[in-house]
Design a protein around this motif. Structure first.
Motif, PDB file in Angstrom:
ATOM      1  N   THR A  72       7.052  -1.085  -5.942  1.00 38.53           N
ATOM      2  CA  THR A  72       7.244  -2.379  -6.592  1.00 38.53           C
ATOM      3  C   THR A  72       5.999  -2.785  -7.370  1.00 38.53           C
ATOM      4  OG1 THR A  72       8.871  -3.146  -4.966  1.00 38.53           O
ATOM      5  CG2 THR A  72       7.620  -4.841  -6.155  1.00 38.53           C
ATOM      6  N   ALA A  73       4.828  -2.595  -6.760  1.00 40.81           N
ATOM      7  CA  ALA A  73       3.576  -2.949  -7.431  1.00 40.81           C
ATOM      8  C   ALA A  73       3.431  -2.183  -8.744  1.00 40.81           C
ATOM      9  CB  ALA A  73       2.393  -2.674  -6.510  1.00 40.81           C
ATOM     10  N   LEU A  74       3.741  -0.893  -8.724  1.00 44.04           N
ATOM     11  CA  LEU A  74       3.619  -0.076  -9.933  1.00 44.04           C
ATOM     12  C   LEU A  74       4.669  -0.481 -10.971  1.00 44.04           C
ATOM     13  CD1 LEU A  74       2.947   3.424  -8.321  1.00 44.04           C
ATOM     14  CD2 LEU A  74       1.282   1.823  -9.273  1.00 44.04           C
ATOM     15  N   ALA A  75       5.871  -0.804 -10.514  1.00 46.33           N
ATOM     16  CA  ALA A  75       6.917  -1.238 -11.446  1.00 46.33           C
ATOM     17  C   ALA A  75       6.552  -2.565 -12.107  1.00 46.33           C
ATOM     18  CB  ALA A  75       8.253  -1.365 -10.707  1.00 46.33           C
ATOM     19  N   LEU A  76       5.968  -3.473 -11.352  1.00 48.69           N
ATOM     20  CA  LEU A  76       5.505  -4.736 -11.921  1.00 48.69           C
ATOM     21  C   LEU A  76       4.426  -4.486 -12.964  1.00 48.69           C
ATOM     22  CD1 LEU A  76       5.348  -6.782  -8.609  1.00 48.69           C
ATOM     23  CD2 LEU A  76       6.750  -7.401 -10.590  1.00 48.69           C
ATOM     24  N   SER A  77       3.522  -3.571 -12.647  1.00 46.82           N
ATOM     25  CA  SER A  77       2.447  -3.259 -13.582  1.00 46.82           C
ATOM     26  C   SER A  77       2.997  -2.706 -14.887  1.00 46.82           C
ATOM     27  CB  SER A  77       1.474  -2.260 -12.944  1.00 46.82           C
ATOM     28  OG  SER A  77       0.418  -1.949 -13.826  1.00 46.82           O
ATOM     29  N   ALA A 124      14.639   6.857   1.409  1.00 41.66           N
ATOM     30  CA  ALA A 124      13.839   7.937   1.987  1.00 41.66           C
ATOM     31  C   ALA A 124      12.352   7.670   1.784  1.00 41.66           C
ATOM     32  CB  ALA A 124      14.232   9.270   1.364  1.00 41.66           C
ATOM     33  N   THR A 125      11.784   6.855   2.663  1.00 36.67           N
ATOM     34  CA  THR A 125      10.352   6.578   2.658  1.00 36.67           C
ATOM     35  C   THR A 125       9.824   6.823   4.074  1.00 36.67           C
ATOM     36  OG1 THR A 125      10.527   4.236   3.261  1.00 36.67           O
ATOM     37  CG2 THR A 125      10.713   4.785   0.924  1.00 36.67           C
ATOM     38  N   SER A 162       0.806  -1.220   0.000  1.00 35.01           N
ATOM     39  CA  SER A 162       0.000   0.000   0.000  1.00 35.01           C
ATOM     40  C   SER A 162       0.841   1.273   0.000  1.00 35.01           C
ATOM     41  CB  SER A 162      -0.946   0.012   1.204  1.00 35.01           C
ATOM     42  OG  SER A 162      -0.211   0.060   2.428  1.00 35.01           O
ATOM     43  N   ARG A 163       2.120   1.177   0.357  1.00 34.83           N
ATOM     44  CA  ARG A 163       2.945   2.389   0.443  1.00 34.83           C
ATOM     45  C   ARG A 163       4.416   2.018   0.340  1.00 34.83           C
ATOM     46  NH1 ARG A 163       4.657   3.351   5.945  1.00 34.83           N
ATOM     47  NH2 ARG A 163       3.918   1.712   7.348  1.00 34.83           N
ATOM     48  N   GLY A 164       5.265   3.019   0.244  1.00 31.30           N
ATOM     49  CA  GLY A 164       6.706   2.829   0.259  1.00 31.30           C
ATOM     50  C   GLY A 164       7.214   1.929  -0.846  1.00 31.30           C
TER      51      GLY A 164
END
Length: 254
Positions: A21-26, A193-194, A14-16
């Motif tokens: 990673t989720a967006l990069a996989l997409s 930096a998260t 959900s964050r960080g």
């Protein structure tokens, strides 16, 4: 429906780093199921972002440190796979969920130790075990470790020790799951930096400058530096990479 599309499960997505990673996989054309502990709105926002890219996504609640809940999670995951993808399996598991505690070795409490153990090691061990029947052959697992398993900073003895255990576990998983064609690797981020661990590095310019001074590339890391590395480990181009610890730290403490 394109049944050849791969599906990844990203814990703590959900964050960080998990979100990134989720967006990069997409962006690589992989559909994503993210888990969240309590931040449902943030998880739903990630799902919306992925959907806007033209891919499919879902969000499921998971307490990554509560082993007794894993059977129910596996049942809910099975249902989502069937109803949204018409599948009985997924292809990649990203064991990312976690939190940080900074406490000196001399004063770390048993409660702090156990909370870290439950999420960062015991949870990873038994969640992966529980999901093995749903993980497709020729798939992959990426376990998130930390640069602190190589170099040491005061206050992270328990956290880093759990991640050191994850790195050993990664090799054993790779050995035992190899006959199924499942690759298992660990990624070890440096200082990023998260909001992780209270977001101290993100908020402190002084700390960012210090990290930059001990990093070969001269700056602290950002979430965008990590997600793509994890996603690459789920690509065919990395299909012969197995049982490896890949540090993504910009060259900290060389």
């Amino acid at each position: 429906m394109n049944t050849s599309t791969k599906i990844a499960v990203v814990t703590g997505g959900s964050r960080g780093l998990g979100r990134n990673t989720a967006l990069a996989l997409s962006r690589k054309g992989i559909d994503v199921i993210v888990t969240y502990h309590s931040q449902k709105e943030q998880a739903d926002a990630v799902v919306s972002e992925i959907t806007a890219m033209g891919n499919r996504a879902a969000a499921l609640q998971l307490d990554a440190g509560l082993v007794s809940s894993f059977e129910d999670f596996a049942a809910r995951l099975t249902d989502v796979l069937q109803t949204q993808w018409n599948r009985t399996s997924f292809d990649f598991l990203i064991n990312n969920a976690g939190f940080g505690i900074n406490a000196p070795f001399a004063s770390t409490t048993e409660e702090q130790f156990d909370s870290l153990m439950n999420v960062h090691f015991k949870g990873v061990y038994f969640l992966t075990q529980k999901l093995l029947p749903l993980l497709a052959d020729q798939g992959g697992i990426v376990n998130v470790s930390t640069g602190l398993a190589r170099f040491s900073l005061p206050g992270y003895s328990a956290y880093a020790a759990m991640k050191g255990a994850i790195e050993v576990l990664t090799r054993y998983m790779a050995k035992e799951l190899g006959p199924r064609g499942i690759r298992v690797n660990a990624i070890a981020p440096g200082a990023i930096a998260t909001d992780f661990g209270g977001g101290g590095l993100k908020a402190s310019q002084e700390m960012r400058e210090y990290i930059g001074s001990v990093t070969a590339l001269g700056r602290a890391g950002e979430a965008d530096d990590i997600g793509g590395v994890v996603a690459s480990l789920c690509s065919d181009e990395m299909g012969w990479v197995n049982a490896q610890r890949i540090e993504a730290s910009g060259g900290m403490f060389l």
